[in-house]
Design a protein around this motif. Structure first.
Motif, PDB file in Angstrom:
ATOM      1  N   HIS A 121     -22.975  29.374  -8.630  1.00 46.76           N
ATOM      2  CA  HIS A 121     -22.897  27.960  -8.267  1.00 46.76           C
ATOM      3  C   HIS A 121     -23.526  27.048  -9.318  1.00 46.76           C
ATOM      4  N   ASN A 122     -24.203  27.598 -10.316  1.00 43.22           N
ATOM      5  CA  ASN A 122     -24.802  26.803 -11.388  1.00 43.22           C
ATOM      6  C   ASN A 122     -23.858  26.599 -12.571  1.00 43.22           C
ATOM      7  N   ALA A 123     -22.707  27.240 -12.579  1.00 43.23           N
ATOM      8  CA  ALA A 123     -21.868  27.352 -13.769  1.00 43.23           C
ATOM      9  C   ALA A 123     -21.435  26.015 -14.375  1.00 43.23           C
ATOM     10  N   ILE A 124     -21.699  25.874 -15.687  1.00 41.00           N
ATOM     11  CA  ILE A 124     -21.137  24.782 -16.476  1.00 41.00           C
ATOM     12  C   ILE A 124     -20.649  25.364 -17.795  1.00 41.00           C
ATOM     13  N   ASP A 125     -19.725  24.658 -18.398  1.00 38.43           N
ATOM     14  CA  ASP A 125     -19.126  25.065 -19.657  1.00 38.43           C
ATOM     15  C   ASP A 125     -19.529  24.044 -20.718  1.00 38.43           C
ATOM     16  N   PHE A 126     -20.193  24.497 -21.780  1.00 39.17           N
ATOM     17  CA  PHE A 126     -20.549  23.620 -22.894  1.00 39.17           C
ATOM     18  C   PHE A 126     -19.350  23.516 -23.827  1.00 39.17           C
ATOM     19  N   LEU A 127     -18.942  22.298 -24.148  1.00 41.41           N
ATOM     20  CA  LEU A 127     -17.766  22.061 -24.979  1.00 41.41           C
ATOM     21  C   LEU A 127     -18.167  21.328 -26.261  1.00 41.41           C
ATOM     22  N   SER A 128     -17.231  21.159 -27.184  1.00 43.29           N
ATOM     23  CA  SER A 128     -17.540  20.541 -28.474  1.00 43.29           C
ATOM     24  C   SER A 128     -17.908  19.071 -28.366  1.00 43.29           C
ATOM     25  N   ASN A 129     -17.501  18.414 -27.281  1.00 38.45           N
ATOM     26  CA  ASN A 129     -17.799  16.993 -27.138  1.00 38.45           C
ATOM     27  C   ASN A 129     -18.287  16.623 -25.728  1.00 38.45           C
ATOM     28  N   GLY A 130     -18.805  17.610 -24.999  1.00 37.78           N
ATOM     29  CA  GLY A 130     -19.312  17.336 -23.668  1.00 37.78           C
ATOM     30  C   GLY A 130     -19.508  18.611 -22.870  1.00 37.78           C
ATOM     31  N   PHE A 131     -19.388  18.496 -21.565  1.00 38.87           N
ATOM     32  CA  PHE A 131     -19.535  19.662 -20.696  1.00 38.87           C
ATOM     33  C   PHE A 131     -18.664  19.491 -19.463  1.00 38.87           C
ATOM     34  N   ARG A 132     -18.449  20.604 -18.752  1.00 34.45           N
ATOM     35  CA  ARG A 132     -17.639  20.601 -17.541  1.00 34.45           C
ATOM     36  C   ARG A 132     -18.300  21.514 -16.515  1.00 34.45           C
ATOM     37  N   ALA A 133     -18.474  21.002 -15.295  1.00 31.65           N
ATOM     38  CA  ALA A 133     -18.976  21.820 -14.200  1.00 31.65           C
ATOM     39  C   ALA A 133     -17.895  22.828 -13.813  1.00 31.65           C
ATOM     40  N   LYS A 134     -18.281  24.073 -13.579  1.00 32.78           N
ATOM     41  CA  LYS A 134     -17.314  25.131 -13.260  1.00 32.78           C
ATOM     42  C   LYS A 134     -17.611  25.758 -11.903  1.00 32.78           C
ATOM     43  N   SER A 135     -18.033  24.922 -10.957  1.00 29.60           N
ATOM     44  CA  SER A 135     -18.381  25.391  -9.625  1.00 29.60           C
ATOM     45  C   SER A 135     -18.003  24.323  -8.616  1.00 29.60           C
ATOM     46  N   THR A 136     -17.865  24.722  -7.377  1.00 31.72           N
ATOM     47  CA  THR A 136     -17.590  23.764  -6.306  1.00 31.72           C
ATOM     48  C   THR A 136     -18.859  23.424  -5.526  1.00 31.72           C
ATOM     49  N   ASP A 137     -19.983  23.947  -5.947  1.00 34.18           N
ATOM     50  CA  ASP A 137     -21.240  23.785  -5.230  1.00 34.18           C
ATOM     51  C   ASP A 137     -21.839  22.388  -5.442  1.00 34.18           C
ATOM     52  N   THR A 138     -22.607  21.921  -4.472  1.00 33.86           N
ATOM     53  CA  THR A 138     -23.219  20.585  -4.573  1.00 33.86           C
ATOM     54  C   THR A 138     -24.261  20.493  -5.685  1.00 33.86           C
TER      55      THR A 138
END
Length: 147
Positions: free
Chosen positions: A101-118
């Motif tokens: 539930h903590n998952a995020i993806d680090f990208l070249s120009n930002g980030f993206r949450a990869k979970s449905t958790d609050t």
């Protein structure tokens, strides 16, 4: 009182003017830091947050009323790969957590949450974030290589 570049006012209530309250004030520096907010979409492919740089550390917190979550901190050094779900919680009682539930993806120009958790991406939940990074995408501030 309206804030300026050097002062801000929190009011006269004793809750705010207690000696036990600490404020951290930041200003964005292109290629180094970004501050803002995003709205969660509740999808496993969360919203993309453009920081204008490659983040190396993201600190975030849900600010939607009725959602009591601790500040979550994730970086690119522990464990050193994407998608990362290794998080620290500086304001919580669970020091470190590796749950999905903590998952995020680090990208070249930002980030993206990869979970449905609050904690990272609840549907219609609002999050504030602090991001520190290494370079501005498309800039010339990349170190030169030796020839």
């Amino acid at each position: 009182t309206s804030p300026t570049s050097s002062v801000f006012t929190v009011g006269s209530d004793n809750t705010w003017n207690s000696p036990s309250i600490l404020f951290y004030c930041f200003s964005p520096v292109p290629g180094f830091s970004s501050f803002g907010w995003y709205e969660g979409n509740g999808s496993a492919t969360g919203p993309f947050v453009n920081t204008g740089m490659k983040p190396t550390c993201v600190i975030r917190k849900c600010i939607t009323s009725g959602t009591a979550e601790a500040w979550g901190l994730q970086d690119t050094k522990r464990p050193g790969y994407n998608v990362t779900n290794l998080a620290m919680f500086p304001s919580g009682t669970n020091v470190e957590d590796t749950a999905a539930h903590n998952a995020i993806d680090f990208l070249s120009n930002g980030f993206r949450a990869k979970s449905t958790d609050t904690r990272t991406n609840g549907d219609s939940k609002y999050y504030i974030y602090i991001a520190f990074g290494q370079t501005v995408v498309g800039s010339n501030n990349v170190p030169a290589t030796a020839s």
